[in-house]
Scaffold this motif. Structure first.
Motif, PDB file in Angstrom:
ATOM      1  N   ALA A 258       0.534  18.399   8.973  1.00 18.31           N
ATOM      2  CA  ALA A 258      -0.041  17.483   8.002  1.00 18.31           C
ATOM      3  C   ALA A 258       1.053  16.926   7.095  1.00 18.31           C
ATOM      4  CB  ALA A 258      -1.101  18.201   7.173  1.00 18.31           C
ATOM      5  N   SER A 259       0.907  15.673   6.706  1.00 18.68           N
ATOM      6  CA  SER A 259       1.860  15.068   5.780  1.00 18.68           C
ATOM      7  C   SER A 259       1.395  15.287   4.345  1.00 18.68           C
ATOM      8  CB  SER A 259       2.006  13.569   6.066  1.00 18.68           C
ATOM      9  OG  SER A 259       0.759  12.902   5.940  1.00 18.68           O
ATOM     10  N   ASP A 260       2.350  15.255   3.437  1.00 24.20           N
ATOM     11  CA  ASP A 260       2.080  15.469   2.015  1.00 24.20           C
ATOM     12  C   ASP A 260       2.213  14.130   1.300  1.00 24.20           C
ATOM     13  OD1 ASP A 260       1.993  16.353  -0.638  1.00 24.20           O
ATOM     14  OD2 ASP A 260       4.158  16.716  -0.652  1.00 24.20           O
ATOM     15  N   PRO A 261       1.155  13.655   0.624  1.00 19.99           N
ATOM     16  CA  PRO A 261       1.230  12.346  -0.030  1.00 19.99           C
ATOM     17  C   PRO A 261       2.384  12.214  -1.024  1.00 19.99           C
ATOM     18  CG  PRO A 261      -1.034  13.124   0.024  1.00 19.99           C
ATOM     19  CD  PRO A 261      -0.177  14.260   0.523  1.00 19.99           C
ATOM     20  N   VAL A 262       2.712  13.288  -1.713  1.00 18.76           N
ATOM     21  CA  VAL A 262       3.852  13.235  -2.641  1.00 18.76           C
ATOM     22  C   VAL A 262       5.139  12.992  -1.860  1.00 18.76           C
ATOM     23  CG1 VAL A 262       5.256  14.543  -4.270  1.00 18.76           C
ATOM     24  CG2 VAL A 262       2.758  14.655  -4.407  1.00 18.76           C
ATOM     25  N   GLY A 263       5.299  13.734  -0.759  1.00 16.99           N
ATOM     26  CA  GLY A 263       6.477  13.533   0.080  1.00 16.99           C
ATOM     27  C   GLY A 263       6.516  12.139   0.681  1.00 16.99           C
ATOM     28  N   VAL A 264       5.355  11.622   1.060  1.00 17.72           N
ATOM     29  CA  VAL A 264       5.288  10.277   1.634  1.00 17.72           C
ATOM     30  C   VAL A 264       5.696   9.236   0.600  1.00 17.72           C
ATOM     31  CG1 VAL A 264       3.674   8.511   2.472  1.00 17.72           C
ATOM     32  CG2 VAL A 264       3.627  10.818   3.441  1.00 17.72           C
ATOM     33  N   ARG A 266       7.742   9.598  -1.753  1.00 15.47           N
ATOM     34  CA  ARG A 266       9.211   9.652  -1.870  1.00 15.47           C
ATOM     35  C   ARG A 266       9.894   9.079  -0.629  1.00 15.47           C
ATOM     36  NH1 ARG A 266       8.943  15.221  -5.052  1.00 15.47           N
ATOM     37  NH2 ARG A 266       9.219  14.378  -7.170  1.00 15.47           N
ATOM     38  N   GLN A 267       9.272   9.283   0.528  1.00 19.70           N
ATOM     39  CA  GLN A 267       9.824   8.691   1.745  1.00 19.70           C
ATOM     40  C   GLN A 267       9.828   7.168   1.681  1.00 19.70           C
ATOM     41  OE1 GLN A 267       7.258  11.152   4.585  1.00 19.70           O
ATOM     42  NE2 GLN A 267       9.028  10.706   5.863  1.00 19.70           N
ATOM     43  N   MET A 268       8.910   6.601   0.922  1.00 24.83           N
ATOM     44  CA  MET A 268       8.827   5.147   0.809  1.00 24.83           C
ATOM     45  C   MET A 268       9.941   4.570  -0.065  1.00 24.83           C
ATOM     46  SD  MET A 268       6.357   3.925   2.660  1.00 24.83           S
ATOM     47  CE  MET A 268       6.153   2.274   1.962  1.00 24.83           C
ATOM     48  N   LEU A 269      10.616   5.391  -0.863  1.00 21.69           N
ATOM     49  CA  LEU A 269      11.599   4.866  -1.808  1.00 21.69           C
ATOM     50  C   LEU A 269      12.771   4.151  -1.127  1.00 21.69           C
ATOM     51  CD1 LEU A 269      11.593   7.715  -4.474  1.00 21.69           C
ATOM     52  CD2 LEU A 269      10.387   5.525  -4.531  1.00 21.69           C
ATOM     53  N   PRO A 270      13.383   4.718  -0.072  1.00 23.39           N
ATOM     54  CA  PRO A 270      14.458   3.973   0.595  1.00 23.39           C
ATOM     55  C   PRO A 270      13.955   2.661   1.202  1.00 23.39           C
ATOM     56  CG  PRO A 270      14.511   6.289   1.228  1.00 23.39           C
ATOM     57  CD  PRO A 270      13.240   6.080   0.485  1.00 23.39           C
ATOM     58  N   TYR A 271      12.735   2.672   1.719  1.00 24.27           N
ATOM     59  CA  TYR A 271      12.163   1.445   2.272  1.00 24.27           C
ATOM     60  C   TYR A 271      12.006   0.400   1.174  1.00 24.27           C
ATOM     61  CZ  TYR A 271       8.899  -1.759   4.521  1.00 24.27           C
ATOM     62  OH  TYR A 271       8.297  -2.889   5.020  1.00 24.27           O
ATOM     63  N   ILE A 272      11.524   0.846   0.006  1.00 22.61           N
ATOM     64  CA  ILE A 272      11.368  -0.069  -1.128  1.00 22.61           C
ATOM     65  C   ILE A 272      12.727  -0.624  -1.554  1.00 22.61           C
ATOM     66  CG2 ILE A 272      10.799  -0.137  -3.593  1.00 22.61           C
ATOM     67  CD1 ILE A 272       8.451   1.791  -2.926  1.00 22.61           C
ATOM     68  N   GLU A 273      13.729   0.238  -1.632  1.00 25.52           N
ATOM     69  CA  GLU A 273      15.091  -0.215  -1.989  1.00 25.52           C
ATOM     70  C   GLU A 273      15.571  -1.302  -1.034  1.00 25.52           C
ATOM     71  OE1 GLU A 273      17.149   0.298  -4.394  1.00 25.52           O
ATOM     72  OE2 GLU A 273      17.029   2.335  -5.190  1.00 25.52           O
ATOM     73  N   ALA A 274      15.367  -1.071   0.261  1.00 26.41           N
ATOM     74  CA  ALA A 274      15.807  -2.048   1.257  1.00 26.41           C
ATOM     75  C   ALA A 274      15.045  -3.357   1.109  1.00 26.41           C
ATOM     76  CB  ALA A 274      15.626  -1.469   2.663  1.00 26.41           C
ATOM     77  N   LEU A 319       9.829   3.047 -10.960  1.00 25.86           N
ATOM     78  CA  LEU A 319       8.432   2.954 -11.364  1.00 25.86           C
ATOM     79  C   LEU A 319       7.563   3.866 -10.511  1.00 25.86           C
ATOM     80  CD1 LEU A 319       6.490   1.384 -13.335  1.00 25.86           C
ATOM     81  CD2 LEU A 319       5.963  -0.065 -11.358  1.00 25.86           C
ATOM     82  N   VAL A 320       7.865   3.933  -9.216  1.00 25.89           N
ATOM     83  CA  VAL A 320       7.132   4.837  -8.330  1.00 25.89           C
ATOM     84  C   VAL A 320       7.385   6.283  -8.734  1.00 25.89           C
ATOM     85  CG1 VAL A 320       6.777   5.552  -5.932  1.00 25.89           C
ATOM     86  CG2 VAL A 320       7.257   3.146  -6.455  1.00 25.89           C
ATOM     87  N   GLU A 321       8.625   6.597  -9.079  1.00 25.52           N
ATOM     88  CA  GLU A 321       8.940   7.950  -9.535  1.00 25.52           C
ATOM     89  C   GLU A 321       8.182   8.288 -10.817  1.00 25.52           C
ATOM     90  OE1 GLU A 321      10.441  10.285  -8.108  1.00 25.52           O
ATOM     91  OE2 GLU A 321      12.246   9.664  -7.015  1.00 25.52           O
ATOM     92  N   GLU A 322       8.099   7.312 -11.728  1.00 29.49           N
ATOM     93  CA  GLU A 322       7.348   7.532 -12.979  1.00 29.49           C
ATOM     94  C   GLU A 322       5.881   7.814 -12.675  1.00 29.49           C
ATOM     95  OE1 GLU A 322       5.662   4.967 -16.766  1.00 29.49           O
ATOM     96  OE2 GLU A 322       7.424   4.217 -15.696  1.00 29.49           O
ATOM     97  N   ALA A 323       5.282   6.991 -11.821  1.00 27.70           N
ATOM     98  CA  ALA A 323       3.869   7.184 -11.462  1.00 27.70           C
ATOM     99  C   ALA A 323       3.667   8.517 -10.757  1.00 27.70           C
ATOM    100  CB  ALA A 323       3.397   6.028 -10.567  1.00 27.70           C
ATOM    101  N   LEU A 324       4.618   8.887  -9.926  1.00 27.24           N
ATOM    102  CA  LEU A 324       4.527  10.145  -9.183  1.00 27.24           C
ATOM    103  C   LEU A 324       4.597  11.335 -10.129  1.00 27.24           C
ATOM    104  CD1 LEU A 324       4.227  10.967  -6.254  1.00 27.24           C
ATOM    105  CD2 LEU A 324       6.716  11.026  -6.060  1.00 27.24           C
ATOM    106  N   GLY A 325       5.387  11.190 -11.191  1.00 32.11           N
ATOM    107  CA  GLY A 325       5.482  12.268 -12.188  1.00 32.11           C
ATOM    108  C   GLY A 325       4.134  12.592 -12.791  1.00 32.11           C
ATOM    109  N   HIS A 326       3.319  11.576 -13.014  1.00 31.48           N
ATOM    110  CA  HIS A 326       1.985  11.808 -13.571  1.00 31.48           C
ATOM    111  C   HIS A 326       1.090  12.565 -12.580  1.00 31.48           C
ATOM    112  CE1 HIS A 326       2.595   9.429 -17.187  1.00 31.48           C
ATOM    113  NE2 HIS A 326       3.126   8.477 -16.454  1.00 31.48           N
ATOM    114  N   VAL A 327       1.227  12.233 -11.302  1.00 31.04           N
ATOM    115  CA  VAL A 327       0.419  12.914 -10.266  1.00 31.04           C
ATOM    116  C   VAL A 327       0.821  14.395 -10.188  1.00 31.04           C
ATOM    117  CG1 VAL A 327      -0.052  13.033  -7.793  1.00 31.04           C
ATOM    118  CG2 VAL A 327       0.078  10.810  -8.923  1.00 31.04           C
ATOM    119  N   ILE A 328       2.107  14.634 -10.189  1.00 31.87           N
ATOM    120  CA  ILE A 328       2.596  16.010 -10.082  1.00 31.87           C
ATOM    121  C   ILE A 328       2.177  16.825 -11.308  1.00 31.87           C
ATOM    122  CG2 ILE A 328       4.676  17.432 -10.008  1.00 31.87           C
ATOM    123  CD1 ILE A 328       5.981  15.108  -8.382  1.00 31.87           C
TER     124      ILE A 328
END
Length: 332
Positions: A258-264, A266-274, A319-328
């Motif tokens: 199973a995948s972890d939404p938090v990990g996913v 974070r996996q999206m961050l390099p894609y967003i950077e690109a 911004l994604v990291e900030e939003a993720l901090g609230h979820v965690i």
């Protein structure tokens, strides 16, 4: 044929093609959640590709495989050329839209209106099959308007299968071409899963996926156990992607973990950077991520932070990291 079998295995669970939703950014997110599920593009019209030269509509990331291109059209030669462009772009499957009920699609004489002309659908599919080596499939309705699905669907499947199509995704509702909006066409006509299952019994050699109104992975498993070859999920996979896709590899395909939404996220961050590096905007990606934590602690704040901040100048992965901090924080 081994390639056909690989894609057919993936079609045990697929995410439906949805206009304005299943673009390339959405599909990357879905692929991060599930390595196995078959993904579909938004519908791309054959005139846009062949006459308009809009080849940018075929762009996708290699990580999306297995991924299918859905085409809209009704002119066999033009569809054959569009299918060839799709194959050259690297898609694993070409799918013909015979289900969309929108006025714009009807005016182009394709989509659900083609349910009235199975002979033309067969001709279109035969032309595409002759043009490409990847599998050509059809997504259709059980009927339109005053048609009686019990009468017309078997004849439609028989005629189109005779042209060489062996895999169909069937939205288990009629489409009403006059008087209902596309949104209403997703909710108002009653679902008839039993009719679609009877088509599997009548045409056991065909690979049939059921689509329409399916809202959970448990429902999908139930349909597979009932005898369907595949299940296609639309809105639920978009609005609650983790609920549908994070355990799909394990529960539907018996593979991976199973995948972890938090990990996913974070996996999206390099894609967003690109994406930002090529001039793209953060909101083009994060709008598809709003439902990633649907029903979980912190989901509302996650959505708010991304919705309010993604379109501001300079917005980026932080911004994604900030939003993720609230979820965690909400989960601890």
């Amino acid at each position: 044929m081994a390639e056909f079998e690989r894609i057919r295995r993936a079609a045990r669970l697929s995410v439906a093609p949805m206009m304005d939703w299943t673009d390339r950014h959405c599909r990357v997110l879905h692929r991060m959640l599930s390595r196995e599920t078959l993904l579909y593009t938004e519908m791309v019209t054959s005139p846009a590709l062949v006459r308009g030269g809009a080849l940018h509509l075929l762009e996708f990331s290699p990580v999306e495989h297995p991924v299918a291109l859905q085409l809209g059209g009704s002119e066999p030669d033009e569809l054959a050329k569009a299918a060839t462009l799709g194959e050259e772009a690297g898609y694993d499957e070409i799918n013909l839209n015979v289900g969309c009920p929108s006025d714009r699609v009807q005016s182009g004489t394709f989509g659900a209106v083609l349910m009235r002309d199975p002979g033309l659908v067969a001709e279109c599919c035969a032309a595409m099959i002759d043009a490409v080596d990847v599998e050509v499939t059809v997504k259709c309705r059980i009927g339109v308007d005053e048609q009686e699905p019990e009468d017309v669907l078997p004849g439609f499947l028989d005629r189109v299968a005779g042209a060489g199509v062996a895999r169909f995704a069937i939205h288990a509702r009629k489409a009403w071409l006059q008087g209902l909006s596309p949104k209403e066409n997703r909710d108002i006509p009653p679902l008839d899963y039993d009719l679609v299952l009877r088509m599997k019994e009548r045409f056991p050699e065909l690979h049939l996926s059921v689509n329409g109104g399916i809202t959970s992975l448990d429902e999908a498993k139930g349909f597979l156990e009932a005898g369907f070859d595949g299940v296609m999920i639309g809105r639920a996979a978009y609005h609650q992607p983790s609920d549908i896709l994070s355990r799909a590899d394990v529960e539907i395909f018996g593979a991976g973990e199973a995948s972890d939404p938090v990990g996913v996220a974070r996996q999206m961050l390099p894609y967003i950077e690109a994406h930002l590096g090529t001039g793209g905007k953060l909101g083009q990606v994060t709008r598809h991520m709003l439902g990633l934590f649907a029903g979980k602690p912190g989901a509302r704040t996650w959505r708010r932070v991304l919705s309010e901040g993604a379109h501001k100048p300079g917005a980026g992965p932080e911004l994604v990291e900030e939003a993720l901090g609230h979820v965690i924080a909400a989960a601890t």
